[in-house]
Every structure is written in C-alpha cells, then in structure tokens.
Motif scaffolding. Structure first.
Motif, mmCIF file in Angstrom:
data_model
loop_
_atom_site.group_PDB
_atom_site.id
_atom_site.type_symbol
_atom_site.label_atom_id
_atom_site.label_comp_id
_atom_site.label_asym_id
_atom_site.label_seq_id
_atom_site.Cartn_x
_atom_site.Cartn_y
_atom_site.Cartn_z
ATOM 1 N N ALA A 10 0.893 -1.203 0.035
ATOM 2 C CA ALA A 10 0.138 0.100 0.077
ATOM 3 C C ALA A 10 0.999 1.225 0.126
ATOM 4 C CB ALA A 10 -0.869 -0.005 1.194
ATOM 5 N N THR A 11 1.955 1.206 0.663
ATOM 6 C CA THR A 11 2.877 2.447 0.657
ATOM 7 C C THR A 11 3.668 2.544 -0.603
ATOM 8 O OG1 THR A 11 3.126 1.889 3.190
ATOM 9 C CG2 THR A 11 4.787 3.344 2.000
ATOM 10 N N ALA A 12 4.196 1.323 -0.932
ATOM 11 C CA ALA A 12 4.739 1.556 -2.589
ATOM 12 C C ALA A 12 3.794 1.877 -3.519
ATOM 13 C CB ALA A 12 5.367 0.020 -2.532
ATOM 14 N N ARG A 13 2.692 1.796 -3.409
ATOM 15 C CA ARG A 13 1.589 2.160 -4.377
ATOM 16 C C ARG A 13 1.164 3.511 -4.098
ATOM 17 N NH1 ARG A 13 -0.514 -1.482 -8.096
ATOM 18 N NH2 ARG A 13 0.311 -3.436 -8.116
ATOM 19 N N LEU A 55 -11.637 2.475 -2.689
ATOM 20 C CA LEU A 55 -12.265 1.052 -3.380
ATOM 21 C C LEU A 55 -10.918 0.144 -3.511
ATOM 22 C CD1 LEU A 55 -14.995 2.020 -5.760
ATOM 23 C CD2 LEU A 55 -15.350 0.609 -3.451
ATOM 24 N N MET A 56 -10.015 0.846 -4.137
ATOM 25 C CA MET A 56 -8.768 0.037 -4.417
ATOM 26 C C MET A 56 -7.917 -0.496 -3.182
ATOM 27 S SD MET A 56 -8.678 -0.623 -7.824
ATOM 28 C CE MET A 56 -7.275 -1.491 -8.203
ATOM 29 N N MET A 57 -8.097 0.258 -2.362
ATOM 30 C CA MET A 57 -7.286 0.094 -0.866
ATOM 31 C C MET A 57 -7.958 -0.957 -0.312
ATOM 32 S SD MET A 57 -5.002 1.562 0.942
ATOM 33 C CE MET A 57 -4.710 2.453 2.432
ATOM 34 N N LEU A 58 -9.377 -1.033 -0.322
ATOM 35 C CA LEU A 58 -10.001 -2.494 0.061
ATOM 36 C C LEU A 58 -9.748 -3.654 -0.497
ATOM 37 C CD1 LEU A 58 -13.605 -0.756 1.109
ATOM 38 C CD2 LEU A 58 -11.932 -1.649 2.646
ATOM 39 N N HIS A 66 -6.836 -10.169 3.909
ATOM 40 C CA HIS A 66 -7.623 -9.504 4.908
ATOM 41 C C HIS A 66 -8.892 -9.517 4.343
ATOM 42 C CE1 HIS A 66 -3.852 -8.955 7.242
ATOM 43 N NE2 HIS A 66 -3.297 -8.646 6.161
ATOM 44 N N ARG A 67 -9.601 -9.001 5.309
ATOM 45 C CA ARG A 67 -11.168 -8.800 5.186
ATOM 46 C C ARG A 67 -11.502 -7.280 4.935
ATOM 47 N NH1 ARG A 67 -16.006 -10.488 9.012
ATOM 48 N NH2 ARG A 67 -17.787 -10.840 7.583
ATOM 49 N N PRO A 68 -12.174 -6.956 3.771
ATOM 50 C CA PRO A 68 -12.623 -5.473 3.375
ATOM 51 C C PRO A 68 -13.943 -5.453 3.892
ATOM 52 C CG PRO A 68 -12.391 -7.032 1.405
ATOM 53 C CD PRO A 68 -12.083 -7.958 2.681
ATOM 54 N N ILE A 69 -14.178 -4.581 4.382
ATOM 55 C CA ILE A 69 -15.808 -4.165 4.918
ATOM 56 C C ILE A 69 -16.323 -2.757 4.387
ATOM 57 C CG2 ILE A 69 -17.436 -3.760 6.775
ATOM 58 C CD1 ILE A 69 -16.136 -6.468 6.722
ATOM 59 N N ASN A 186 -16.717 -2.904 14.992
ATOM 60 C CA ASN A 186 -15.614 -3.642 15.911
ATOM 61 C C ASN A 186 -16.506 -4.615 16.660
ATOM 62 O OD1 ASN A 186 -14.299 -3.614 18.848
ATOM 63 N ND2 ASN A 186 -12.603 -3.869 17.126
ATOM 64 N N ARG A 187 -17.681 -4.294 16.960
ATOM 65 C CA ARG A 187 -18.367 -5.351 18.139
ATOM 66 C C ARG A 187 -18.861 -6.246 17.136
ATOM 67 N NH1 ARG A 187 -21.682 -1.267 22.274
ATOM 68 N NH2 ARG A 187 -19.772 -0.688 23.425
ATOM 69 N N ARG A 188 -19.513 -5.935 16.099
ATOM 70 C CA ARG A 188 -20.363 -6.942 15.154
ATOM 71 C C ARG A 188 -19.530 -7.720 14.231
ATOM 72 N NH1 ARG A 188 -26.208 -4.837 13.510
ATOM 73 N NH2 ARG A 188 -26.626 -3.412 15.320
ATOM 74 N N TYR A 189 -18.248 -7.215 13.616
ATOM 75 C CA TYR A 189 -17.557 -7.585 12.617
ATOM 76 C C TYR A 189 -16.041 -7.980 12.913
ATOM 77 C CZ TYR A 189 -21.443 -6.927 9.578
ATOM 78 O OH TYR A 189 -22.963 -6.812 8.836
ATOM 79 N N GLY A 190 -15.680 -7.349 14.373
ATOM 80 C CA GLY A 190 -14.305 -7.617 14.508
ATOM 81 C C GLY A 190 -13.299 -6.576 13.810
ATOM 82 N N VAL A 191 -13.992 -5.374 13.270
ATOM 83 C CA VAL A 191 -13.191 -4.556 12.789
ATOM 84 C C VAL A 191 -12.275 -3.518 13.658
ATOM 85 C CG1 VAL A 191 -13.386 -2.230 11.153
ATOM 86 C CG2 VAL A 191 -14.893 -4.154 10.736
ATOM 87 N N THR A 192 -10.878 -3.682 13.081
ATOM 88 C CA THR A 192 -9.924 -3.207 13.802
ATOM 89 C C THR A 192 -9.145 -2.118 13.033
ATOM 90 O OG1 THR A 192 -8.387 -4.714 13.266
ATOM 91 C CG2 THR A 192 -9.492 -4.920 15.523
ATOM 92 N N LEU A 193 -9.576 -1.796 11.942
ATOM 93 C CA LEU A 193 -8.802 -0.790 11.074
ATOM 94 C C LEU A 193 -9.987 0.099 10.358
ATOM 95 C CD1 LEU A 193 -6.286 0.419 9.520
ATOM 96 C CD2 LEU A 193 -6.495 -1.579 7.915
ATOM 97 N N GLN A 194 -9.985 1.553 10.454
ATOM 98 C CA GLN A 194 -10.944 2.273 9.592
ATOM 99 C C GLN A 194 -9.677 3.081 8.683
ATOM 100 O OE1 GLN A 194 -13.743 5.993 9.612
ATOM 101 N NE2 GLN A 194 -13.000 5.328 11.572
ATOM 102 N N MET A 195 -10.138 2.927 7.335
ATOM 103 C CA MET A 195 -9.540 3.749 6.337
ATOM 104 C C MET A 195 -10.255 5.000 5.538
ATOM 105 S SD MET A 195 -7.503 0.581 4.532
ATOM 106 C CE MET A 195 -8.832 -0.460 4.299
ATOM 107 N N GLY A 196 -9.820 5.697 5.016
ATOM 108 C CA GLY A 196 -10.414 6.866 4.418
ATOM 109 C C GLY A 196 -9.470 7.690 3.753
#
Length: 413
Positions: A10-13, A55-58, A66-69, A186-196
C-alpha cells in the motif's frame, strides 16, 4: 502475497498518507486476518472515479488475505458529511437513499469477493444501528466522550466555520456517528482498521478514541492522500462532470477515454493506484517516453475499465477508440489534425477548437453556436464558450460537433 505485505505494498503504491500506529498495525497484520472498513455515503445512485482510491485500498487489503468491509452509509447519508464542503449537502428522502444504495452496492460488488469466508467482504449498512438510536441514550453513552473544543479543532470543521455558510448542528453530529460506526463494526464484525481520505483523519481518530474509552480495545486508522492530477485539477472531474462508475450514468467508452486522457506525468502513479498490475511492470511502463507513453495510457485505460465494466467491455472501448482516433473512422467522422503551437495555457478554448475543426468560419460564429446550444464536445452539450479543452484530451483526440450531423475528430499532430 502474505497478510503482512499489505502495508508495504500500500505504501509502495502511494495509498498511505497517515497511520495512527504503524508498528501496531504491522503487528496486527502479521498476527492474522485484519478486518478493515471504509464508509460510502449514498448521495447518488453511483460512485465515481473519486471513490476508486478507497475502493482499490479495500481490494488490495483482500488481495493480501484480509477482510474488506465497505460500509454503506444509509444512516449517515441522512446527516451529510461536512468535511471540507462549502455548503451542507441536500437532504435526501429515504426512498432516494434506498435507490442510491442499490446502485452503489452494484459498483462495489464488482471489485471484491463477497461470501462467508474469513477474508470474504461484507457490506453492512449503518442504518441498521443508527436508525434505532435514542438521542438521549446517544448523548449519555457516547456524547460524554467527545470534546467540543477538540472537534472545533478538526481541519474539516474549521474550514466550514471560516466561511459565511457556517456549520449546522446536524452536520456537527456527523463525527460522532462515524465514531459510533467504528465501535459498532468492531463489536459486530471484529473491525480493527478504519481507512479513508486524509480529510477523514479527525473523524477516524475520534472513533479510535471512542473504542478505547468505552471498550478498552486497540484499533487503528489509515488515510490515503487527497488526489489531484499533475496539473492540479481535482481527480475525476472533466468538462462533462463527474466520471461515474455506472454505465447507466456514463458510457463505458467515455470511462475508458477518461483514463486514456491521463496526463503523461500521472501515468505511473495512476497505474499503481488504479490497476492490479505488478509494480515491476508499472515501473517499465512508467519509464516509457515520447509517443510510447500513449501505449502505457491505453494499458491503464484497459485495466481500469476492466475492473469496473469487465474485460470484454474494456476491449470493445479500446477497439472503438482505435477505429476513431487511429484510423480516422468510426462512423465516417473526419479527422482533423492541429498543430501543438495552437495550445495556450495548457489547452485550447472550445470556441477556437470549433473553428480549427472547420465546423464554423470564425471564432465569433463558434461563440454564437455555443450560446445557441448547437455545439457539443464528445457528444456532451457545450454550455461555457470559455471552456478550455486540456492538452491531454487533445493528444488522445476529442470529438467536436455542430448540431447533430456535423462532427470532427480533433487531435494534436
């Protein structure tokens, strides 16, 4: 690919602008599957090219195991994100939001693998929980953790307060609801990362703080840079408006042509961000010079279009472009070559282009044609006689028309 490679690639791109805790996120990525989310408010029935970066990040997150949400903002759309906007969004009806959600869902489903597996994407809608909130309950449970002083310090808020339009209390609540989303995911899906985008930094940090304060959990934030073209134009905007992802909004050929018209200086960067091509191949294409850079632009157009509309549609668009702009055919539209010396300030005014194409006898006649509604650029009505057609578009070729029957394909020789 391994799960730990996501942040490196992700950093390289060029996806990474800021991270709340790089070492902590790297450790989490190495430890197992990380679920990461990005929210998409439902303000139109299609996403546009400006949404392709998140979208391309996800997509990249999923490619690395990993799991995109992708989160549909059925609830937050009713409020409106004020981030760096000059005025409040128009409030939409529930019926229109439902229509918009359906269109956006179709866009997103093309880019990720959905299912029940540990790395399969899920697409929840925050209306599921936000619509059920009690205002008093929200104030007592969540509002107590938010400092107004801190919220007033967010760049996205300050930029609005400095303008005469101000900021409504409705919009001021948006950050609280976005933070609530992070905790709920986080509670429902175990999400630990927010991106934007980087304009979401304040909201993301607020969500991390809320999860820490109420649930004593560690979560992370990662932002992408706000994207502009090499010439400083806003990414995804053209003379004809937004570059939509839905074919109902924008023909596939026009979508392909948008990428084909990429400025030379942006080709390598856009190949990294908007295609799945390996980085060594992109480095080879980026090094091409002169006329050869056009081949790299065609590859960019083909790859980017195939992601959204499929390989067959991308191939059809490329063949149409080849017939029109390389053979001078495509409906027997005459091709007109113009000298680069005609360029001024990065392009040519559309009224001048009509005259150079031989569709009118003079600049004055071209202006009258535009004012009368008879001029078209790539089949879109021209309403601004001072519109400048950029050099990149002219090198790829543009179609100018007088009325419905007289057309020219104009290209810099």
């Amino acid at each position: 690919m391994t799960t730990a490679d996501f942040l490196h690639e992700a950093t390289a791109r060029g996806f990474v602008f800021q991270c709340t805790d790089t070492e902590g996120l790297e450790s989490a990525l190495k430890s197992g599957v990380v679920s990461g989310y990005i929210g998409f408010d439902c303000t139109a029935d299609s996403l546009h090219v400006g949404h392709m970066l998140p979208l391309m990040m996800l997509r990249l997150l999923q490619r690395h195991g990993h799991r995109p949400i992708p989160l549909l903002g059925g609830g937050t759309t009713k409020i409106g994100d004020p981030s760096f906007r000059e005025e409040a969004r128009q409030l939409l009806t529930t019926e229109q939001i439902e229509i918009n959600k359906a269109g956006i869902r179709r866009n997103i489903e093309k880019l990720m693998q959905f299912g029940d597996g540990p790395t399969d994407a899920a697409m929840p809608d925050n209306a599921e929980w936000l619509d059920k909130l009690s205002y008093i309950e929200l104030l007592r449970e969540v509002g107590v953790h938010f400092s107004v002083n801190r919220m007033l310090g967010f760049d996205s808020v300050k930029s609005r307060l400095e303008r005469e339009q101000g900021l409504t209390f409705l919009e001021f609540n948006y950050s609280i609801l976005q933070s609530y989303d992070f905790r709920e995911l986080n509670r429902r899906y175990g999400v630990t990362l927010q991106m934007g985008g980087s304009d979401q930094w304040g909201n993301i940090v607020s969500g991390i703080d809320l999860v820490r304060r109420t649930d004593s959990k560690t979560v992370f934030g990662l932002t992408t840079p706000l994207l502009a073209t090499a010439s400083g134009a806003k990414m995804g905007k053209t003379a004809k408006g937004a570059v939509w992802l839905s074919a109902e909004r924008l023909p596939v050929f026009d979508y392909w042509q948008f990428w084909r018209n990429t400025e030379d200086a942006d080709v390598g960067r856009f190949l990294k961000l908007f295609t799945d091509l390996p980085l060594p191949e992109i480095a080879r294409l980026e090094a091409l010079g002169g006329a050869e850079i056009n081949e790299a632009k065609k590859i960019l157009a083909n790859e980017a279009t195939a992601l959204i509309h499929g390989a067959a549609a991308a191939a059809d668009a490329a063949e149409t472009a080849r017939r029109q702009f390389e053979e001078g055919t495509g409906g027997d539209v005459p091709r007109v070559g113009i000298a680069a010396s005609e360029l001024a300030e990065g392009g040519i005014a559309v009224f001048r282009l009509l005259a150079l194409a031989g569709l009118v006898a003079s600049n004055a006649e071209a202006r009258r044609l535009i004012r009368g509604g008879g001029a078209r650029l790539d089949d879109a009505p021209v309403k601004d006689e001072g519109l400048v057609v950029p050099e990149a578009a002219l090198r790829a070729g543009v179609r100018v028309s007088s009325g419905r029957k007289h057309h020219r394909l104009v290209q810099i020789d």
